[in-house]
Design an enzyme around this catalytic site. Sequence first.
Site, PDB file in Angstrom:
ATOM      1  CB  SER A  27      -0.911   0.009   1.327  1.00  0.00           C
ATOM      2  OG  SER A  27      -1.508   1.300   1.422  1.00  0.00           O
ATOM      3  CE1 TYR A  44      -3.665  -1.986   5.651  1.00  0.00           C
ATOM      4  CE2 TYR A  44      -3.096   0.249   5.090  1.00  0.00           C
ATOM      5  CZ  TYR A  44      -3.676  -1.073   4.702  1.00  0.00           C
ATOM      6  OH  TYR A  44      -3.836  -1.209   3.499  1.00  0.00           O
TER       7      TYR A  44
HETATM    8  N1  LIG Z   1      -8.922  -0.669  -0.713  1.00  0.00           N
HETATM    9  C1  LIG Z   1      -8.033   0.074  -0.765  1.00  0.00           C
HETATM   10  O1  LIG Z   1      -8.191   1.206  -0.897  1.00  0.00           O
HETATM   11  C2  LIG Z   1      -6.504  -0.412  -0.435  1.00  0.00           C
HETATM   12  C3  LIG Z   1      -5.452   0.526  -0.485  1.00  0.00           C
HETATM   13  C4  LIG Z   1      -4.167  -0.013  -0.540  1.00  0.00           C
HETATM   14  C5  LIG Z   1      -3.865  -1.305  -0.363  1.00  0.00           C
HETATM   15  N2  LIG Z   1      -4.824  -2.078  -0.179  1.00  0.00           N
HETATM   16  C6  LIG Z   1      -4.447  -3.536   0.146  1.00  0.00           C
HETATM   17  O2  LIG Z   1      -5.262  -4.329  -0.835  1.00  0.00           O
HETATM   18  C7  LIG Z   1      -5.282  -5.763  -0.438  1.00  0.00           C
HETATM   19  C8  LIG Z   1      -6.923  -6.054  -0.666  1.00  0.00           C
HETATM   20  O3  LIG Z   1      -8.042  -4.932   0.037  1.00  0.00           O
HETATM   21  P1  LIG Z   1      -9.005  -4.840  -0.357  1.00  0.00           P
HETATM   22  O4  LIG Z   1      -9.472  -3.386  -0.458  1.00  0.00           O
HETATM   23  O5  LIG Z   1      -9.597  -5.455  -1.536  1.00  0.00           O
HETATM   24  O6  LIG Z   1      -9.865  -5.592   1.093  1.00  0.00           O
HETATM   25  P2  LIG Z   1     -11.121  -6.162   1.262  1.00  0.00           P
HETATM   26  O7  LIG Z   1     -12.149  -6.113   0.194  1.00  0.00           O
HETATM   27  O8  LIG Z   1     -11.543  -6.216   2.909  1.00  0.00           O
HETATM   28  O9  LIG Z   1     -10.740  -7.898   0.920  1.00  0.00           O
HETATM   29  C9  LIG Z   1      -9.720  -8.436   1.617  1.00  0.00           C
HETATM   30  C10 LIG Z   1      -9.384  -9.718   1.315  1.00  0.00           C
HETATM   31  O10 LIG Z   1      -8.364 -10.529   2.071  1.00  0.00           O
HETATM   32  C11 LIG Z   1      -8.961 -11.641   2.640  1.00  0.00           C
HETATM   33  N3  LIG Z   1      -8.493 -11.879   4.132  1.00  0.00           N
HETATM   34  C12 LIG Z   1      -8.553 -11.021   5.217  1.00  0.00           C
HETATM   35  N4  LIG Z   1      -8.174 -11.541   6.428  1.00  0.00           N
HETATM   36  C13 LIG Z   1      -7.872 -12.995   5.775  1.00  0.00           C
HETATM   37  C14 LIG Z   1      -7.180 -13.856   6.679  1.00  0.00           C
HETATM   38  N5  LIG Z   1      -7.188 -13.909   7.991  1.00  0.00           N
HETATM   39  N6  LIG Z   1      -6.951 -15.008   5.957  1.00  0.00           N
HETATM   40  C15 LIG Z   1      -7.497 -15.209   4.660  1.00  0.00           C
HETATM   41  N7  LIG Z   1      -7.857 -14.033   3.747  1.00  0.00           N
HETATM   42  C16 LIG Z   1      -8.106 -13.158   4.432  1.00  0.00           C
HETATM   43  C17 LIG Z   1     -10.555 -11.380   2.542  1.00  0.00           C
HETATM   44  O11 LIG Z   1     -11.065 -12.682   2.678  1.00  0.00           O
HETATM   45  P3  LIG Z   1     -12.702 -13.047   2.897  1.00  0.00           P
HETATM   46  O12 LIG Z   1     -13.315 -12.546   1.797  1.00  0.00           O
HETATM   47  O13 LIG Z   1     -12.678 -14.663   3.077  1.00  0.00           O
HETATM   48  O14 LIG Z   1     -12.896 -12.228   4.186  1.00  0.00           O
HETATM   49  C18 LIG Z   1     -10.728 -10.686   1.150  1.00  0.00           C
HETATM   50  O15 LIG Z   1     -10.675 -11.748   0.300  1.00  0.00           O
HETATM   51  C19 LIG Z   1      -4.975  -5.571   1.200  1.00  0.00           C
HETATM   52  O16 LIG Z   1      -3.662  -6.227   1.372  1.00  0.00           O
HETATM   53  C20 LIG Z   1      -5.144  -4.066   1.517  1.00  0.00           C
HETATM   54  O17 LIG Z   1      -4.174  -3.873   2.425  1.00  0.00           O
HETATM   55  C21 LIG Z   1      -6.255  -1.663  -0.153  1.00  0.00           C
END
Ligand SMILES: NC(=O)c1ccc[n+]([C@@H]2O[C@H](COP(=O)([O-])OP(=O)(O)OC[C@H]3O[C@@H](n4cnc5c(N)ncnc54)[C@H](OP(=O)(O)O)[C@@H]3O)[C@@H](O)[C@H]2O)c1
Length: 260
Positions: free
Chosen positions: A153, A166
């Site tokens: 990120s 985080y």
């Molecule tokens: N959204 C943003 O603006 C943003 C910005 C920068 C970086 N990121 C990074 O991008 C990545 C994806 O984020 P997102 O926004 O798509 O988040 P999200 O919609 O909350 O999805 C998170 C994913 O991670 C899985 N997960 C969470 N905890 C887990 C665990 N203990 N074991 C296995 N799987 C787990 C979830 O699985 P389940 O569906 O099974 O719960 C889900 O598939 C993350 O690493 C986040 O830090 C996101």
Amino acid sequence: MTNERFEAPTPLHPFKKAIVIGAGRGIGEAIARKLTREGYLVGVVSQNFDNAKKVSNQINTDAGEILSLAYTHDVKNFDEVDGLLKQVMDDLGGLDLLVYNAGILLPTTLTTYQFENDRTMMEVNVTGAMAWINAVAPIFQDLKRGQIVGISSVAGDRGRVKNPAYTASKGAFSTYLEAIRNRLSRHGVNVLTVKPGFVQTDMTKNQTGLFWLITPEKAAEDIWKAIKSKKQTIYTPFQWRYLMLVIQHIPSFIFRRLSF
Ligand SMILES: NC(=O)c1ccc[n+]([C@@H]2O[C@H](COP(=O)([O-])OP(=O)(O)OC[C@H]3O[C@@H](n4cnc5c(N)ncnc54)[C@H](OP(=O)(O)O)[C@@H]3O)[C@@H](O)[C@H]2O)c1
């Protein structure tokens, strides 16, 4: 895990094989979908099996053939990794690409200190990644090929006042990926660090003040282009690279007064 098996690849349809960890929703789901459209068989791994299964079923229905399988795994269960990796590789018939996307951002306030939350974020965002990368790296090293993608990120580029753990977890993940790249690149293995800005997913749905907001599909498109061209680090959308360059150079005595 489901009982479905992939058909053996043929010279006319030489599937590549990928595992996406955290593919049940959001960016991980979009990456899994994109990879199957680009000729990969994908192991869809998520904590919640219903989410993994739903993504996998939709991919297979859209494609009219089985291009993905669903697996359940909590990345905090580090001891499961070796067994699950072997199982997915057996089901897929090998491995070309690991995407570690699982991540959580637990809410906090400027005056809250909760060790349990901080530890959980470190375990999901960093330690789980280390468990998977340590299992996959020696395989790719021996094969002298393969790609590892880590979804970090922009938050990891500076220690931010809003969520110390985080930002620390993403900073640690980015540094770890750089070190692994420096080891594996000499064996022909590519390691890509992805630094998204704000992406429209469950993670950001209650956040305010978002800008340059992109869809998970746009993020997946950028990530795919970077995989294809074997990039080392990308920001998505790209303009974050320039903003973070400026932010990285703000002196600490000014940065600590900002709410960024
Ligand atoms: N959204 C943003 O603006 C943003 C910005 C920068 C970086 N990121 C990074 O991008 C990545 C994806 O984020 P997102 O926004 O798509 O988040 P999200 O919609 O909350 O999805 C998170 C994913 O991670 C899985 N997960 C969470 N905890 C887990 C665990 N203990 N074991 C296995 N799987 C787990 C979830 O699985 P389940 O569906 O099974 O719960 C889900 O598939 C993350 O690493 C986040 O830090 C996101």
